[in-house]
Design an enzyme around this catalytic site. Structure first.
Site, PDB file in Angstrom:
ATOM      1  N   GLN A 224     -13.625  34.341 -63.849  1.00  0.00           N
ATOM      2  CA  GLN A 224     -13.409  35.633 -64.488  1.00  0.00           C
ATOM      3  C   GLN A 224     -13.932  35.633 -65.924  1.00  0.00           C
ATOM      4  O   GLN A 224     -13.588  34.756 -66.721  1.00  0.00           O
ATOM      5  CB  GLN A 224     -11.919  35.991 -64.485  1.00  0.00           C
ATOM      6  CG  GLN A 224     -11.352  36.228 -63.105  1.00  0.00           C
ATOM      7  CD  GLN A 224     -10.759  34.990 -62.487  1.00  0.00           C
ATOM      8  OE1 GLN A 224     -11.061  33.876 -62.901  1.00  0.00           O
ATOM      9  NE2 GLN A 224      -9.895  35.183 -61.501  1.00  0.00           N
TER      10      GLN A 224
ATOM     11  N   GLN B  80     -18.309  37.696 -62.315  1.00  0.00           N
ATOM     12  CA  GLN B  80     -17.003  38.103 -61.782  1.00  0.00           C
ATOM     13  C   GLN B  80     -16.227  38.865 -62.855  1.00  0.00           C
ATOM     14  O   GLN B  80     -16.160  38.446 -64.014  1.00  0.00           O
ATOM     15  CB  GLN B  80     -16.201  36.875 -61.335  1.00  0.00           C
ATOM     16  CG  GLN B  80     -14.871  37.231 -60.684  1.00  0.00           C
ATOM     17  CD  GLN B  80     -14.169  36.023 -60.084  1.00  0.00           C
ATOM     18  OE1 GLN B  80     -14.730  34.939 -60.021  1.00  0.00           O
ATOM     19  NE2 GLN B  80     -12.953  36.210 -59.641  1.00  0.00           N
ATOM     20  N   ASP B  81     -15.646  40.017 -62.440  1.00  0.00           N
ATOM     21  CA  ASP B  81     -14.792  40.813 -63.335  1.00  0.00           C
ATOM     22  C   ASP B  81     -15.552  41.342 -64.552  1.00  0.00           C
ATOM     23  O   ASP B  81     -15.059  41.283 -65.682  1.00  0.00           O
ATOM     24  CB  ASP B  81     -13.580  40.000 -63.794  1.00  0.00           C
ATOM     25  CG  ASP B  81     -12.618  39.687 -62.670  1.00  0.00           C
ATOM     26  OD1 ASP B  81     -12.893  40.097 -61.530  1.00  0.00           O
ATOM     27  OD2 ASP B  81     -11.602  39.031 -62.925  1.00  0.00           O
TER      28      ASP B  81
ATOM     29  N   ASP C 298     -15.497  41.434 -57.364  1.00  0.00           N
ATOM     30  CA  ASP C 298     -14.545  42.379 -57.979  1.00  0.00           C
ATOM     31  C   ASP C 298     -15.015  42.790 -59.372  1.00  0.00           C
ATOM     32  O   ASP C 298     -14.228  42.866 -60.309  1.00  0.00           O
ATOM     33  CB  ASP C 298     -13.150  41.740 -58.080  1.00  0.00           C
ATOM     34  CG  ASP C 298     -12.615  41.257 -56.750  1.00  0.00           C
ATOM     35  OD1 ASP C 298     -13.017  41.813 -55.716  1.00  0.00           O
ATOM     36  OD2 ASP C 298     -11.789  40.317 -56.747  1.00  0.00           O
TER      37      ASP C 298
ATOM     38  N   ARG D  16     -11.913  46.132 -52.102  1.00  0.00           N
ATOM     39  CA  ARG D  16     -10.709  45.557 -51.504  1.00  0.00           C
ATOM     40  C   ARG D  16      -9.537  45.839 -52.443  1.00  0.00           C
ATOM     41  O   ARG D  16      -9.727  46.027 -53.658  1.00  0.00           O
ATOM     42  CB  ARG D  16     -10.873  44.056 -51.257  1.00  0.00           C
ATOM     43  CG  ARG D  16     -11.141  43.214 -52.504  1.00  0.00           C
ATOM     44  CD  ARG D  16     -11.175  41.739 -52.145  1.00  0.00           C
ATOM     45  NE  ARG D  16     -11.439  40.893 -53.314  1.00  0.00           N
ATOM     46  CZ  ARG D  16     -11.294  39.566 -53.297  1.00  0.00           C
ATOM     47  NH1 ARG D  16     -10.894  38.940 -52.189  1.00  0.00           N
ATOM     48  NH2 ARG D  16     -11.567  38.851 -54.385  1.00  0.00           N
TER      49      ARG D  16
END
Length: 336
Positions: free
Chosen positions: A149, A171-172, A195, A251
């Site tokens: 992250q 990521q993130d 994500d 998701r």
């Protein structure tokens, strides 16, 4: 005795005689008026070469008036600004305008598990806590690489607008963070791996390019059951690097996650199933995932997960900016 008498006399004298009196109140008994503040500065310039008012963006933000009721524009000359920029809650109505989106770059490399002990919520390159923030023609980057992250842009303030901006990371990448935050992204480029658009805010993405860098998931909304809308993508283009060919639309980070794609062009990297339940079938009863008239090779309405929705024209008409951003104090960002 002489000295005792003199001391007693001093105690009886008025303070003014002794030069210790407080300033007298006006004749009407009202306290003195506060000094008039200097005129508010509404335009500032940032340039690393010293040709502006400030060399760093943080200095300019700090110099803006606290709790401003009008827009304060900070024009930023092209350059790579290695700053962990924070726009705190009391710096309202700040507008950052870069010279160009590809040339005005705010970058950092904090990430979870680094030597400084950062976690997702502190890994941001830029943190916006103030209401009524605007950014135009700016790149927000977390250059940590694929190390976990690593947030480029973390937004908590209400009524935040981003136009012609780029959010770069893995990521993130982009964190529209909190429940009572409404955010509008127009003509932006957002890239990442897992994500890379995640959070609890109500956010609309208009005419944006959403680029996946590897097989994973795009949106991970954490919408609460109190929110009528979560993430809404309108007329966006979903593209991918060559390494990405199995990507989910989203998701549920939290059970009541809400994500909708309207009139979006989906590349062939989007899986026919479309959506994932985050390994919990119970999420299928609470999350709300939908599409309307998706196009492109990744549009497979018949093959989508059975617990998701294909909207009718009537249902799709509900997704106006006025409806999505309604509330106790409605907000309608301008579409430029």
């Amino acid at each position: 005795m002489k000295y005792i008498a003199q001391a007693a006399l001093l105690l009886l004298l008025p303070l003014a005689v002794l030069g210790q009196a407080t300033p007298p109140k006006p004749a009407d008994g009202m306290p003195p008026a506060r000094p008039v503040p200097p005129p508010q500065v509404l335009l500032m310039h940032v340039a690393q070469d010293g040709s502006g008012d400030y060399r760093t963006i943080q200095e300019a933000v700090n110099a803006s008036r606290d709790l401003s009721q009008v827009t304060v524009t900070i024009q930023i000359k092209n350059g790579i600004y290695r700053e962990k920029l924070v726009v705190p809650s009391h710096k309202t109505h700040v507008r950052l305008v870069g010279e160009s989106a590809v040339g005005t770059i705010i970058t950092g490399a904090d990430h979870t598990g680094d030597a400084a002990g950062h976690v997702t919520y502190t890994s941001h390159t830029v943190l916006v806590q103030a209401n009524d923030f605007t950014a135009e023609n700016i790149t927000f980057e977390n250059a940590a690489g694929p190390v976990g992250q690593a947030v480029a842009l973390h937004v908590e303030g209400d009524r935040a607008t981003f136009r012609h901006c780029r959010m770069l990371g893995n990521q993130d990448t982009l964190f529209p963070a909190v429940e009572n935050s409404r955010q509008y992204y127009q003509d932006c480029y957002i890239e990442g791996t897992t994500d890379f658009i995640f959070g609890t805010a109500t956010a609309v993405f208009d005419n944006c390019e959403i680029r996946s860098k590897r097989n994973s998931y795009i949106a991970a909304a954490a919408t609460t059951e109190r929110q009528a809308y979560g993430f809404v993508f309108r007329r966006c283009r979903l593209t991918a690097d060559s390494a990405a060919h199995k990507v989910y639309l989203g998701r549920p980070w939290r059970p009541h996650s809400r994500t909708v794609y309207l009139n979006c062009e989906l590349g062939q990297h989007i899986l026919p199933l479309g959506w994932d339940n985050w390994r919990d079938a119970a999420n299928e009863k609470t999350a709300y995932y939908a599409e309307y008239e998706s196009t492109g090779p990744g549009a497979s309405p018949a093959a989508r997960a059975k617990w998701t929705h294909q909207l009718t024209a009537k249902e799709a008409k509900r997704y106006t900016l006025a409806a999505i951003f309604s509330g106790a104090a409605s907000w309608l960002p301008a579409e430029k």
